[in-house]
Design a protein around this motif. Structure first.
Motif, PDB file in Angstrom:
ATOM      1  N   ALA A 102      87.336  34.209 -29.869  1.00 50.84           N
ATOM      2  CA  ALA A 102      88.750  34.506 -29.643  1.00 50.84           C
ATOM      3  C   ALA A 102      89.361  35.096 -30.906  1.00 50.84           C
ATOM      4  O   ALA A 102      88.848  34.932 -32.013  1.00 50.84           O
ATOM      5  N   ASP A 103      90.468  35.780 -30.699  1.00 54.99           N
ATOM      6  CA  ASP A 103      91.296  36.255 -31.802  1.00 54.99           C
ATOM      7  C   ASP A 103      92.004  35.055 -32.412  1.00 54.99           C
ATOM      8  O   ASP A 103      92.593  34.245 -31.696  1.00 54.99           O
ATOM      9  N   LEU A 104      91.947  34.911 -33.728  1.00 53.10           N
ATOM     10  CA  LEU A 104      92.546  33.732 -34.341  1.00 53.10           C
ATOM     11  C   LEU A 104      94.054  33.670 -34.133  1.00 53.10           C
ATOM     12  O   LEU A 104      94.655  32.591 -34.182  1.00 53.10           O
ATOM     13  N   LEU A 105      94.696  34.801 -33.862  1.00 55.25           N
ATOM     14  CA  LEU A 105      96.135  34.795 -33.590  1.00 55.25           C
ATOM     15  C   LEU A 105      96.460  34.090 -32.283  1.00 55.25           C
ATOM     16  O   LEU A 105      97.541  33.517 -32.131  1.00 55.25           O
ATOM     17  N   ASP A 106      95.526  34.125 -31.334  1.00 50.76           N
ATOM     18  CA  ASP A 106      95.781  33.550 -30.015  1.00 50.76           C
ATOM     19  C   ASP A 106      95.125  32.190 -29.812  1.00 50.76           C
ATOM     20  O   ASP A 106      95.430  31.497 -28.839  1.00 50.76           O
ATOM     21  N   ALA A 107      94.242  31.797 -30.709  1.00 47.03           N
ATOM     22  CA  ALA A 107      93.349  30.678 -30.420  1.00 47.03           C
ATOM     23  C   ALA A 107      93.997  29.303 -30.521  1.00 47.03           C
ATOM     24  O   ALA A 107      93.728  28.421 -29.696  1.00 47.03           O
ATOM     25  N   LEU A 108      94.843  29.081 -31.525  1.00 41.15           N
ATOM     26  CA  LEU A 108      95.271  27.715 -31.826  1.00 41.15           C
ATOM     27  C   LEU A 108      95.914  26.989 -30.652  1.00 41.15           C
ATOM     28  O   LEU A 108      95.593  25.820 -30.406  1.00 41.15           O
ATOM     29  N   PRO A 109      96.827  27.599 -29.898  1.00 43.84           N
ATOM     30  CA  PRO A 109      97.416  26.853 -28.780  1.00 43.84           C
ATOM     31  C   PRO A 109      96.399  26.419 -27.730  1.00 43.84           C
ATOM     32  O   PRO A 109      96.647  25.470 -26.979  1.00 43.84           O
ATOM     33  N   HIS A 110      95.239  27.108 -27.695  1.00 41.54           N
ATOM     34  CA  HIS A 110      94.229  26.808 -26.684  1.00 41.54           C
ATOM     35  C   HIS A 110      93.167  25.818 -27.176  1.00 41.54           C
ATOM     36  O   HIS A 110      92.522  25.157 -26.361  1.00 41.54           O
ATOM     37  N   VAL A 111      92.982  25.730 -28.496  1.00 41.16           N
ATOM     38  CA  VAL A 111      91.922  24.859 -29.011  1.00 41.16           C
ATOM     39  C   VAL A 111      92.457  23.563 -29.611  1.00 41.16           C
ATOM     40  O   VAL A 111      91.684  22.642 -29.904  1.00 41.16           O
ATOM     41  N   ALA A 112      93.777  23.468 -29.791  1.00 43.66           N
ATOM     42  CA  ALA A 112      94.348  22.251 -30.368  1.00 43.66           C
ATOM     43  C   ALA A 112      95.715  21.985 -29.765  1.00 43.66           C
ATOM     44  O   ALA A 112      96.557  22.881 -29.704  1.00 43.66           O
ATOM     45  N   GLY A 113      95.932  20.761 -29.322  1.00 43.44           N
ATOM     46  CA  GLY A 113      97.240  20.386 -28.852  1.00 43.44           C
ATOM     47  C   GLY A 113      98.218  20.298 -30.012  1.00 43.44           C
ATOM     48  O   GLY A 113      97.833  20.185 -31.178  1.00 43.44           O
ATOM     49  N   SER A 114      99.488  20.364 -29.705  1.00 39.07           N
ATOM     50  CA  SER A 114     100.513  20.290 -30.741  1.00 39.07           C
ATOM     51  C   SER A 114     100.381  18.980 -31.517  1.00 39.07           C
ATOM     52  O   SER A 114     100.297  17.896 -30.946  1.00 39.07           O
ATOM     53  N   GLY A 115     100.329  19.097 -32.860  1.00 34.21           N
ATOM     54  CA  GLY A 115     100.285  17.927 -33.716  1.00 34.21           C
ATOM     55  C   GLY A 115      98.995  17.142 -33.672  1.00 34.21           C
ATOM     56  O   GLY A 115      99.007  15.927 -33.875  1.00 34.21           O
ATOM     57  N   THR A 116      97.852  17.812 -33.435  1.00 38.15           N
ATOM     58  CA  THR A 116      96.586  17.078 -33.276  1.00 38.15           C
ATOM     59  C   THR A 116      95.544  17.370 -34.354  1.00 38.15           C
ATOM     60  O   THR A 116      94.658  16.543 -34.579  1.00 38.15           O
ATOM     61  N   ALA A 117      95.587  18.515 -35.016  1.00 37.56           N
ATOM     62  CA  ALA A 117      94.528  18.901 -35.952  1.00 37.56           C
ATOM     63  C   ALA A 117      94.722  18.234 -37.308  1.00 37.56           C
ATOM     64  O   ALA A 117      95.817  18.262 -37.874  1.00 37.56           O
ATOM     65  N   ALA A 118      93.655  17.650 -37.833  1.00 37.37           N
ATOM     66  CA  ALA A 118      93.717  17.026 -39.158  1.00 37.37           C
ATOM     67  C   ALA A 118      93.561  18.057 -40.269  1.00 37.37           C
ATOM     68  O   ALA A 118      94.075  17.868 -41.373  1.00 37.37           O
ATOM     69  N   ALA A 119      92.844  19.149 -39.986  1.00 37.92           N
ATOM     70  CA  ALA A 119      92.635  20.190 -40.992  1.00 37.92           C
ATOM     71  C   ALA A 119      92.404  21.521 -40.297  1.00 37.92           C
ATOM     72  O   ALA A 119      91.701  21.591 -39.290  1.00 37.92           O
ATOM     73  N   ILE A 120      93.002  22.572 -40.853  1.00 40.07           N
ATOM     74  CA  ILE A 120      92.778  23.943 -40.395  1.00 40.07           C
ATOM     75  C   ILE A 120      92.487  24.776 -41.628  1.00 40.07           C
ATOM     76  O   ILE A 120      93.227  24.721 -42.620  1.00 40.07           O
ATOM     77  N   VAL A 121      91.396  25.538 -41.597  1.00 44.31           N
ATOM     78  CA  VAL A 121      91.071  26.421 -42.709  1.00 44.31           C
ATOM     79  C   VAL A 121      90.965  27.850 -42.200  1.00 44.31           C
ATOM     80  O   VAL A 121      90.603  28.102 -41.051  1.00 44.31           O
TER      81      VAL A 121
END
Length: 271
Positions: A102-121
């Protein structure tokens, strides 16, 4: 104009691990040490992490090595994600890995729920592959939304805002007995440079030249720190890093934390 994705698919993806030195696991160990110095570590339950623009996976493997129970690797190159799966199997991390094409611009809402990721790099100069500064702002907003309170964001990038001239525009990337990669930069406008790659490869005694170009953003370090704060993140560390990169480390403020988001400090032991 060729996009970064097309350039990697046509020229660089096949050689990406070679460009990093040939030993992806050694690079992953170095990245794990860097992240550990910044204080990136999972909680007792393992936690989840996301690697935006993972490539063949040095940061993905580093996060798994640090103990994150689930690491999602996002990239636009199927070849690089497939290579990452092989590397994860060799390192014994297959159970922790999830790959997303996926394009990283579009990916986050689909791979992580709001307020769930401990780390993003987002490392390895991936951020400068985005089409515009507005897209960088959009990504930072998505990161801030996906991170849990106290969650970490780490990005590395090249600050290309200072214009190089003449011979200073040329960079040797790597040279081995049968392969040589050199690049040079061409300044297009205030926001963009064109990166030109020249790859010489020798086969059966003859040299072959492959060339390609793609645009990169010119992102100023102070501007990126300011945009991270605008998105609601606290900048913990913003300084020069290895191999000419800049490092930005920010956190989502813990719940109830009223400290100003504009404060910045240097993490001890990181240069």
């Amino acid at each position: 104009m060729t996009t970064a994705q097309a350039h990697y698919d046509r020229l660089l993806a096949t050689h990406y691990t070679w460009m990093l030195g040939g030993d992806i696991h050694a690079v992953a160990r170095d990245q794990a040490a860097l992240l550990q110095k910044l204080g990136i570590r999972p909680g007792a339950d393992g936690d989840t992490a996301i690697d935006l623009g993972s490539g063949p996976g040095p940061q993905t493997l580093a996060l798994a090595h640090l103990g994150f129970s689930t690491v999602t690797a996002v990239d636009l190159s199927r070849a690089l994600l497939d290579e990452l799966v092989e590397h994860a199997g060799t390192a014994g991390f297959s159970g922790a890995l999830r790959t997303v094409l996926a394009d990283l611009l579009d990916a986050l809402p689909h791979v992580a729920g709001s307020g769930t990721a401990a780390a993003i790099v987002c490392m390895g100069d991936t951020l400068t592959h985005l089409p515009s500064p507005a897209d960088v702002r959009s990504l930072l907003d998505s990161v801030a939304c996906a991170l849990r309170p106290g969650g970490h964001f780490v990005v590395t990038f090249r600050d290309l805002t200072g214009e190089l001239r003449g011979d200073d525009r040329f960079f040797p990337v790597r040279c081995t007995e049968g392969q040589l990669l050199t690049c040079f930069v061409e300044y297009v406008d205030d926001d963009t440079v064109m990166v030109h790659d020249l790859l010489h490869s020798r086969s059966e005694g003859e040299w072959r030249l492959q060339v390609g170009s793609y645009p990169k953003l010119r992102l100023a370090s102070d501007w990126l720190s300011g945009e991270a704060r605008r998105a609601g993140l606290q900048v913990r560390h913003a300084a020069a890093g290895p191999r000419g990169m800049r490092i930005l480390h920010a956190i989502k403020p813990p719940e109830g934390d009223s400290s100003p988001t504009s404060s910045a400090r240097t993490a001890a032991g990181v240069t």
